[in-house]
Design a protein around this motif. Structure first.
Motif, PDB file in Angstrom:
ATOM      1  N   VAL A  49       1.392   6.813  -6.858  1.00  0.00           N
ATOM      2  CA  VAL A  49       0.321   7.647  -7.415  1.00  0.00           C
ATOM      3  C   VAL A  49       0.414   9.093  -6.941  1.00  0.00           C
ATOM      4  N   ARG A  50       0.944   9.325  -5.743  1.00  0.00           N
ATOM      5  CA  ARG A  50       1.033  10.693  -5.231  1.00  0.00           C
ATOM      6  C   ARG A  50       2.414  11.297  -5.451  1.00  0.00           C
ATOM      7  N   GLU A  51       3.354  10.436  -5.911  1.00  0.00           N
ATOM      8  CA  GLU A  51       4.731  10.882  -6.171  1.00  0.00           C
ATOM      9  C   GLU A  51       5.313  11.576  -4.944  1.00  0.00           C
ATOM     10  N   SER A  52       5.148  10.914  -3.816  1.00  0.00           N
ATOM     11  CA  SER A  52       5.630  11.488  -2.552  1.00  0.00           C
ATOM     12  C   SER A  52       6.068  10.370  -1.622  1.00  0.00           C
ATOM     13  N   ASP A  53       7.344  10.365  -1.236  1.00  0.00           N
ATOM     14  CA  ASP A  53       7.838   9.375  -0.273  1.00  0.00           C
ATOM     15  C   ASP A  53       7.153   9.545   1.073  1.00  0.00           C
ATOM     16  N   ALA A  58       1.042   6.269   4.685  1.00  0.00           N
ATOM     17  CA  ALA A  58       0.052   5.225   4.412  1.00  0.00           C
ATOM     18  C   ALA A  58       0.477   3.887   5.012  1.00  0.00           C
ATOM     19  N   GLY A  59       1.738   3.518   4.792  1.00  0.00           N
ATOM     20  CA  GLY A  59       2.210   2.248   5.350  1.00  0.00           C
ATOM     21  C   GLY A  59       2.233   2.268   6.866  1.00  0.00           C
ATOM     22  N   GLY A  60       2.716   3.380   7.443  1.00  0.00           N
ATOM     23  CA  GLY A  60       2.773   3.471   8.903  1.00  0.00           C
ATOM     24  C   GLY A  60       1.400   3.478   9.539  1.00  0.00           C
ATOM     25  N   ALA A  89       0.833  -1.207   0.000  1.00  0.00           N
ATOM     26  CA  ALA A  89       0.000   0.000   0.000  1.00  0.00           C
ATOM     27  C   ALA A  89       0.866   1.256   0.000  1.00  0.00           C
ATOM     28  N   ALA A  90       1.953   1.234   0.772  1.00  0.00           N
ATOM     29  CA  ALA A  90       2.851   2.386   0.794  1.00  0.00           C
ATOM     30  C   ALA A  90       3.480   2.619  -0.580  1.00  0.00           C
TER      31      ALA A  90
END
Length: 570
Positions: free
Chosen positions: A233-237, A243-245, A226-227
């Motif tokens: 899709v959001r192009e953001s680390d 999301a993963g956390g 998911a992360a």
């Protein structure tokens, strides 16, 4: 064909009387057939639903309360979406159906960890597979070995990690070819030589708790996926890490908070992973696209209306309907008393049978379709043989299911010597039944891949295998998945093959292995239809039918969602 009358210069049929009448009659006939089919299905569903729920047994105040708090607001909001904002309507129906579908899926996952593979066994299996994958990758990155050494590592490392070197036990009578008289008996046994890494892990004196095992080996990989998805899709680390956390935190919270809401920590972890995460990802996608965002209010309206209605009827003392289909029915074993009867062992049996069907039919069916479409010869004698095989596969899809029951009884019970009525025999027999459907649907999906993509791949120097793996299968995967899910929907509702292979009519204890005796939902429903008591033949049977229909409808809805999702992408 359109033409003109040269004497008048007008088009034949320009007045349109004859052609329009025929066309109108044909249109009305089609409409009548459609309405008749839908009406018959609707009447049947209402009849069964009425027997399972018995809404008229509730107090009038109870019905009016839920009509005011739940039905009217939902109809009003749904009408608004239908007339004013259709995109929000699509979001609303998906946002309402997704939690229901994922909750059913979570129930299947809970049954899997309860009866098929324990959380500790899953922990050991996942950890061993991870170690094996890491060693194979490490070997590939650090050594420039030949193909033979590479093949040996790829085969032996996973084998030692998951299986080890098992012992061998032989007990085989040697008989004369014609008379069948036993000459001597070949019998010996070699103990296990090398235990697998999985067995070593399971033998450790200290293991994580069941819920922590699932958190580490079930939730963690899914949250990582998911992360990765959110990051892409959001192009953001940062968003991907959040999301993963958040998934890990939500699932891990169950280790301490689950008892407060009368849930087991294992169930909390599964619900957070299988229900909350997909719903959260869907909400994120709707908000990110900023299309139909108001549709997210629909499930909130429905949930709030249901909660408010439940609070009011409880406060006002209104009695609800005399349900046959309730939580106790879904979690209780079979009984000779209608009010105590449940479908849980048959539900577990259906899930386990479906696992066998998926493992047996999916790879074989897709592999056969890939060969027939991509590798099989098309001309000369071999091409004619391939055409004959394809025709027979298509015909096998229409063979009555009872014939497959006889085939399964002959192959797996009479010939292979397996015990009748066990999960493995039922799954393999049903797998034979849906195998032609999987092959045909996969063939159609592969055939739908434009040939220009193959030619472009070949033009870039790719081999046949690389083209199939990187071009054909990814493009055909949505169609393959859709056809396979629909085939599974048919598999879970089949009764005749289960009767032929001796599936039990009633089982009070759910099967705990694939070689245990079992019953499935359609077999259990058939058994209830033979009961003398009318409560079994109407109330309990209707509850079982509704349960089976919900499972089948959810599988069909999943197939439609998969198809629509990839159609939009394409």
């Amino acid at each position: 064909m359109a033409t003109t009358d040269e004497s008048t210069g007008s088009w034949f049929g320009a007045d349109g009387q004859v052609s329009q009448v025929r066309g109108l009659l044909f249109k009305l006939s089609c409409l009548g057939a459609t309405l008749l089919a839908l009406g018959l299905v609707l009447v049947f569903l209402l009849y069964v639903f009425n027997d399972a729920v018995q809404p008229l047994t509730a107090d009038t105040g109870w019905l009016l309360t839920f009509v005011v708090t739940l039905v009217l607001p939902a109809v009003a909001v749904g009408s608004y979406y239908y007339t004013r904002d259709t995109r929000a309507g699509e979001v609303a129906y998906t946002a309402l159906g997704l939690p229901v579908a994922t909750t059913l899926l979570a129930g299947g996952v809970v049954i899997t960890f309860e009866h098929i593979v324990s959380p500790h066994a899953w922990f050991a299996l996942a950890l061993s597979a991870t170690v094996a994958f890491g060693l194979v990758e490490l070997h590939a990155r650090t050594r420039t070995a030949g193909a033979l050494e590479r093949l040996a590592v790829v085969v032996l490392v996973p084998l030692l990690a998951l299986v080890g070197v098992p012992g061998i036990a032989v007990d085989f009578p040697v008989e004369t070819p014609l008379l069948g008289q036993e000459l001597f008996r070949l019998s010996f046994a070699i103990p296990e030589l090398v235990p697998s890494l999985r067995e070593v892990i399971l033998a450790l004196p200290v293991l994580p708790t069941a819920s922590l095992s699932l958190l580490l080996t079930f939730t963690l990989p899914i949250s990582a996926a998911a992360a990765w998805h959110v990051r892409r899709v959001r192009e953001s680390d940062r968003d991907g890490a959040i999301a993963g956390g958040a998934t890990i935190v939500a699932a891990g919270l169950g280790l301490v908070a689950a008892p407060l809401v009368d849930l087991s920590a294992t169930t909390w972890v599964v619900l957070a992973t299988v229900v909350a995460l997909p719903v959260g990802l869907y909400v994120e996608s709707v908000v990110r696209r900023d299309v139909g965002v108001s549709g997210l209010a629909f499930p909130v309206v429905v949930a709030a209306g249901a909660l408010l209605g439940a609070f009011l009827v409880d406060a006002l003392g209104f009695a609800g309907p005399d349900l046959w289909l309730d939580w106790g029915f879904l979690t209780s074993p079979a009984s000779t008393t209608p009010r105590d009867a449940g479908i849980y062992p048959a539900l577990v049996g259906s899930v386990m049978m479906l696992v066998v069907v998926a493992v047996a039919a999916f790879p074989v069916g897709v592999g056969a379709a890939v060969y027939l479409e991509e590798y099989a010869p098309n001309d000369e004698l071999l091409g004619s043989i391939v055409d004959l095989i394809e025709i027979n596969i298509a015909n096998l899809a229409g063979v009555p299911s009872v014939v497959y029951g006889v085939l399964g009884l002959t192959l797996f019970v009479r010939t292979a010597g397996m015990q009748a009525g066990i999960v493995m025999v039922g799954g393999l027999t049903i797998g034979l039944l849906i195998l032609p459907i999987v092959i045909v649907s996969a063939q159609e999906a592969i055939r739908g891949v434009p040939d220009s993509l193959r030619q472009a791949s070949y033009g870039m120097g790719a081999t046949k295998w690389q083209t199939v793996r990187n071009v054909v299968l990814p493009r055909a995967l949505p169609g393959i998945m859709t056809g396979t899910i629909l085939a599974f929907g048919r598999a879970i509702g089949e009764t005749a093959p289960l009767l032929m292979i001796g599936a039990a009519a009633v089982v009070r204890i759910p099967p705990d292995t694939f070689f245990s005796l079992f019953s499935a939902m359609p077999r259990q429903i058939f058994a209830w239809s033979k009961e003398i008591e009318t409560e079994f033949r109407y109330g309990v049977l209707a509850a079982g039918v509704v349960t089976l229909l919900i499972v089948m409808l959810m599988m069909n809805a999943s197939a439609i969602l998969v198809r629509n999702k990839y159609q939009r992408q394409n």
